[in-house]
Design a protein around this motif. Structure first.
Motif, PDB file in Angstrom:
ATOM      1  N   GLY A 107       0.763  -1.162  -0.065  1.00 33.38           N
ATOM      2  CA  GLY A 107       0.058   0.069   0.135  1.00 33.38           C
ATOM      3  C   GLY A 107       1.168   1.230   0.075  1.00 33.38           C
ATOM      4  N   VAL A 108       0.348   2.288  -0.003  1.00 30.29           N
ATOM      5  CA  VAL A 108       0.870   3.675  -0.098  1.00 30.29           C
ATOM      6  C   VAL A 108       0.669   4.585   1.109  1.00 30.29           C
ATOM      7  CG1 VAL A 108       1.115   5.705  -1.504  1.00 30.29           C
ATOM      8  CG2 VAL A 108       0.960   3.648  -2.587  1.00 30.29           C
ATOM      9  N   SER A 109       1.762   5.127   1.538  1.00 29.93           N
ATOM     10  CA  SER A 109       1.244   6.207   2.785  1.00 29.93           C
ATOM     11  C   SER A 109       1.135   7.600   1.915  1.00 29.93           C
ATOM     12  CB  SER A 109       2.207   6.360   3.583  1.00 29.93           C
ATOM     13  OG  SER A 109       2.120   7.281   4.532  1.00 29.93           O
ATOM     14  N   PRO A 110      -0.028   8.115   1.880  1.00 32.44           N
ATOM     15  CA  PRO A 110      -0.222   9.289   0.898  1.00 32.44           C
ATOM     16  C   PRO A 110       0.754  10.662   1.536  1.00 32.44           C
ATOM     17  CG  PRO A 110      -2.125   9.358   2.348  1.00 32.44           C
ATOM     18  CD  PRO A 110      -1.327   7.955   2.769  1.00 32.44           C
ATOM     19  N   ALA A 111       0.882  11.525   0.600  1.00 28.28           N
ATOM     20  CA  ALA A 111       1.688  12.802   0.802  1.00 28.28           C
ATOM     21  C   ALA A 111       0.676  13.519   1.764  1.00 28.28           C
ATOM     22  CB  ALA A 111       1.825  13.345  -0.595  1.00 28.28           C
ATOM     23  N   TRP A 112       1.230  14.606   2.366  1.00 31.25           N
ATOM     24  CA  TRP A 112       0.493  15.779   2.941  1.00 31.25           C
ATOM     25  C   TRP A 112       0.222  16.658   2.157  1.00 31.25           C
ATOM     26  CZ3 TRP A 112       0.719  15.971   8.793  1.00 31.25           C
ATOM     27  CH2 TRP A 112       1.036  14.818   9.673  1.00 31.25           C
ATOM     28  N   PRO A 113      -0.638  17.600   2.489  1.00 32.33           N
ATOM     29  CA  PRO A 113      -0.764  18.869   1.701  1.00 32.33           C
ATOM     30  C   PRO A 113       0.127  20.114   1.950  1.00 32.33           C
ATOM     31  CG  PRO A 113      -2.649  18.806   3.249  1.00 32.33           C
ATOM     32  CD  PRO A 113      -1.924  17.502   3.394  1.00 32.33           C
ATOM     33  N   ILE A 114       0.968  19.657   3.175  1.00 35.11           N
ATOM     34  CA  ILE A 114       1.987  20.450   3.529  1.00 35.11           C
ATOM     35  C   ILE A 114       3.322  20.017   3.765  1.00 35.11           C
ATOM     36  CG2 ILE A 114       0.411  22.204   4.910  1.00 35.11           C
ATOM     37  CD1 ILE A 114       1.417  20.579   7.497  1.00 35.11           C
ATOM     38  N   ASP A 115       4.637  20.781   3.647  1.00 35.87           N
ATOM     39  CA  ASP A 115       5.779  20.048   3.812  1.00 35.87           C
ATOM     40  C   ASP A 115       6.115  20.122   5.335  1.00 35.87           C
ATOM     41  OD1 ASP A 115       6.024  19.440   1.397  1.00 35.87           O
ATOM     42  OD2 ASP A 115       6.965  21.447   0.696  1.00 35.87           O
ATOM     43  N   TYR A 116       7.205  19.375   5.759  1.00 42.39           N
ATOM     44  CA  TYR A 116       7.820  19.615   7.152  1.00 42.39           C
ATOM     45  C   TYR A 116       8.048  21.000   7.426  1.00 42.39           C
ATOM     46  CZ  TYR A 116      11.098  19.336  10.647  1.00 42.39           C
ATOM     47  OH  TYR A 116      11.888  19.568  11.756  1.00 42.39           O
ATOM     48  N   ALA A 117       8.706  21.701   6.282  1.00 45.01           N
ATOM     49  CA  ALA A 117       9.114  23.186   6.557  1.00 45.01           C
ATOM     50  C   ALA A 117       7.997  23.939   7.055  1.00 45.01           C
ATOM     51  CB  ALA A 117       9.703  23.754   5.133  1.00 45.01           C
ATOM     52  N   ASP A 118       6.476  23.652   6.450  1.00 45.90           N
ATOM     53  CA  ASP A 118       5.585  24.446   6.992  1.00 45.90           C
ATOM     54  C   ASP A 118       5.138  24.206   8.426  1.00 45.90           C
ATOM     55  OD1 ASP A 118       4.900  25.318   4.699  1.00 45.90           O
ATOM     56  OD2 ASP A 118       4.019  23.446   3.683  1.00 45.90           O
ATOM     57  N   LEU A 119       5.586  23.085   9.078  1.00 41.46           N
ATOM     58  CA  LEU A 119       5.386  22.938  10.451  1.00 41.46           C
ATOM     59  C   LEU A 119       6.300  22.964  11.252  1.00 41.46           C
ATOM     60  CD1 LEU A 119       2.611  21.931  11.322  1.00 41.46           C
ATOM     61  CD2 LEU A 119       3.341  19.455  11.337  1.00 41.46           C
ATOM     62  N   GLU A 120       7.408  23.298  10.717  1.00 45.95           N
ATOM     63  CA  GLU A 120       8.697  23.179  11.591  1.00 45.95           C
ATOM     64  C   GLU A 120       8.899  24.668  12.537  1.00 45.95           C
ATOM     65  OE1 GLU A 120      12.475  23.780  13.358  1.00 45.95           O
ATOM     66  OE2 GLU A 120      11.767  25.205  11.976  1.00 45.95           O
ATOM     67  N   PRO A 121       8.474  25.722  12.203  1.00 49.33           N
ATOM     68  CA  PRO A 121       8.359  26.754  13.196  1.00 49.33           C
ATOM     69  C   PRO A 121       7.493  26.531  14.254  1.00 49.33           C
ATOM     70  CG  PRO A 121       8.118  27.521  10.938  1.00 49.33           C
ATOM     71  CD  PRO A 121       8.084  26.185  10.814  1.00 49.33           C
ATOM     72  N   TYR A 122       6.370  25.795  13.900  1.00 52.66           N
ATOM     73  CA  TYR A 122       5.349  25.469  15.076  1.00 52.66           C
ATOM     74  C   TYR A 122       5.638  24.260  15.883  1.00 52.66           C
ATOM     75  CZ  TYR A 122       2.451  28.983  12.492  1.00 52.66           C
ATOM     76  OH  TYR A 122       2.026  30.008  11.980  1.00 52.66           O
TER      77      TYR A 122
END
Ligand SMILES: Cc1cc2nc3c(=O)[nH]c(=O)nc-3n(C[C@H](O)[C@H](O)[C@H](O)COP(=O)(O)OP(=O)(O)OC[C@H]3O[C@@H](n4cnc5c(N)ncnc54)[C@H](O)[C@@H]3O)c2cc1C
Ligand code: SF4
Length: 506
Positions: A107-122
């Motif tokens: 099976g496949v683990s789908p991509a997120w609509p955001i990247d790690y960089a979008d969440l990193e500051p948070y």
């Protein structure tokens, strides 16, 4: 009776409490509706028989159906702080690769609509809010970070340190677990044996109640209403906006109105509330034009591993290290296998709940010579892994097994290494459908509104003033504990709500 707030949040767990705090800090008026009450500090907090055998802090509100089995009481935590009151305090980031598509053998683990960089500051902000200890440099898989953790690592105890030395000599990379306990200078953590699975009697665990709700209660513009259960959500008669939450508070039914509504009742309950809120106009429930609500339920493929040695083990708080050496696969098995981490020390009474027929003296011998692990592998989203609600209102959980092979490979490696470091007897127990601790995925976010219910800021595609911020937004489970990711996305969603929905003049 009607009320009006800028924002009403349903649920005071990691997602709800973090969102509410960030919004209230901007000056908005915020009401949090929490179905349960505060867990008192009492000696039973640390009593294994009360917490494990009698499930003292788990809900007795309702039964759920698990698969085709008979209805049972779920291990659901309806209290201020939600499941985090009993969590194991490991607050970890996902890895960069977890945000992209990953192909497994089945099976496949789908991509997120955001990247790690979008969440990193948070992630940085969430680590500060929850007061995380650790040493990211000890983990070669640790992703890029723009700021250090607020506190250094929690040190290893005797037997655990011995294992760390041996695994390091064998070429593995045991890393310091990132932990949100108050173990810094002046902190109140006494390093007890009853942390993982228990509330903290001395309030030294930075769960959502301590880290967020207690700060929220100091703000004049915020209110937390306990014993307030959201029964359903109503839309305005015209258009798609949400008009109110229907709430049972003690014995009365009230309508809670606001400009913005945030649903954070946990991945299973949030989906159930949306499904229960169906109407003639929306026969599949609210926020569900995609059909995704209640589907893609995930909870990790996970096992507890008990390793018994010849020597007595010297450890009280053993949960200080983990292994990510197999997280992305190895030379023999190329797919990601997941994460291994110590769990809280298992004692004879806990073992009784798993092995009731084993005599007490055997359980005492075993647990005084053992160390224990939690092994978690990615669970894949499947259309038929579902939360549904019967005509009688009962929640039913059904699950398709996915990615079994990766988990089996991980367990094989844990066992092999445990034997090598002096624990000849190693047994594992697979956690079943009733273990909903890492529940996620049931109202996923995504770029395609035909396939996902939420946009990248957790706003419902169908209802412009409804945000859903808890474990349900995660489109994949990755192989790591979820709470820090939920908190980070909650801060991100809250910033978006504050800047877009309440910008000056709107
Ligand atoms: C034993 C255990 C150990 C764990 N250990 C870890 C760990 O070490 N690290 C980690 O990252 N994760 C861990 N987890 C998982 C982690 O606790 C959860 O991922 C996280 O707390 C989920 O947060 P949430 O906001 O999605 O939901 P929840 O914590 O479930 O919060 C939902 C809240 O909504 C309330 N609610 C529900 N229905 C309604 C309603 N109808 N109306 C109003 N309120 C409602 C609930 O009472 C609850 O307070 C653990 C979980 C358990 C059970
Ligand atoms: S180890 Fe520390 S934080 Fe955890 S329950 Fe014990 S005192 Fe509380």
């Amino acid at each position: 009776m009607t009320h009006r707030y800028d924002v009403v949040v349903a649920g005071s767990g990691v997602g709800g409490a973090t969102t509410a705090l960030r919004l209230a800090e901007t000056g908005l008026s915020v009401l949090v509706l929490e179905r349960g009450g505060f867990i008192p500090s009492e000696k039973e907090n640390w009593d294994t028989h009360e917490v494990f055998a009698k499930a003292r802090y788990a809900s007795r509100d309702e039964m759920w159906a698990f698969g085709d089995g008979k209805p049972q009481f779920p291990l659901a935590y309806y209290n201020v702080g939600g499941a985090s009151k009993v969590f194991g305090a490991v607050l970890t980031r996902l890895r960069e690769r977890d945000f992209g598509e990953i192909t497994y053998h089945d099976g496949v683990s789908p991509a997120w609509p955001i990247d790690y960089a979008d969440l990193e500051p948070y992630y940085c902000q969430a680590e500060n809010l929850f007061g995380v200890h650790g040493n990211p440099a000890s983990d070669p898989t640790e992703p890029y970070r723009s700021a250090p953790l607020p506190y250094g690592p929690v040190d290893h105890e005797g037997s655990v340190q011995d294992v760390v030395y041996q695994l390091t000599d064998m070429g593995l990379h045991p890393y310091n677990l990132p932990l949100c306990i108050d173990r810094h200078n002046g902190g109140s953590c006494v390093r007890c044996s009853t942390c993982d699975g228990f509330p903290c009697m001395v309030r030294a665990k930075n769960d959502a109640e301590r880290a967020a709700v207690s700060k929220l209660l100091e703000l004049p513009n915020a209110r937390v209403l306990t014993n307030a259960k959201v029964e359903r959500i109503e839309c305005a008669e015209e258009g798609d906006s949400i008009s109110h939450f229907v709430v049972t508070h003690n014995d009365s039914v009230e309508k809670m109105r606001a400009k913005i509504f945030v649903l954070s009742a946990g991945a299973i309950n949030s989906a159930a509330i949306l499904l229960k809120s169906k109407s003639d106009r929306r026969q599949n429930g609210l926020a569900n034009s995609s059909g995704a609500v209640g589907r893609h339920y995930m909870a990790h493929n996970s096992s507890v591993v008990l390793a018994v040695g010849v020597k007595e083990t010297r450890t009280v708080f053993q949960k200080t290290f983990g292994l990510n050496d197999f997280y992305f696969g190895d030379e023999k098995y190329r797919h990601p296998m997941g994460n291994i981490q110590m769990i809280g020390k298992v004692n004879a009474e806990m073992l009784r709940t798993m092995a009731p027929y084993v005599p007490k003296f055997v359980r005492e011998y075993v647990t005084s010579h053992s160390i224990e692990w939690y092994a978690q592998s990615e669970d894949l989203p499947h259309l038929e892994s579902r939360v549904t609600v019967g005509d009688d209102g009962m929640i039913r959980l059904t699950k398709q097994r996915t990615n079994e092979r990766s988990h089996a490979e991980l367990i094989r490696r844990v066992k092999r290494y445990m034997r090598k470091v002096g624990f000849p007897i190693v047994v594992s127990r697979r956690l079943d459908l009733k273990t909903t601790s890492h529940q996620c995925g049931t109202i996923r976010f995504g770029t395609d509104r035909n396939d996902a219910a939420l946009d990248q800021f957790c706003r419902s595609y169908d209802h412009p003033n409804l945000f859903i911020v808890d474990g349900s937004f995660m489109p994949s489970s990755a192989g790591m504990n979820p709470a820090l990711t939920i908190a980070a996305q909650a801060l991100r969603a809250a910033d978006h709500i504050a800047s877009r929905e309440f910008a000056a003049g709107t």
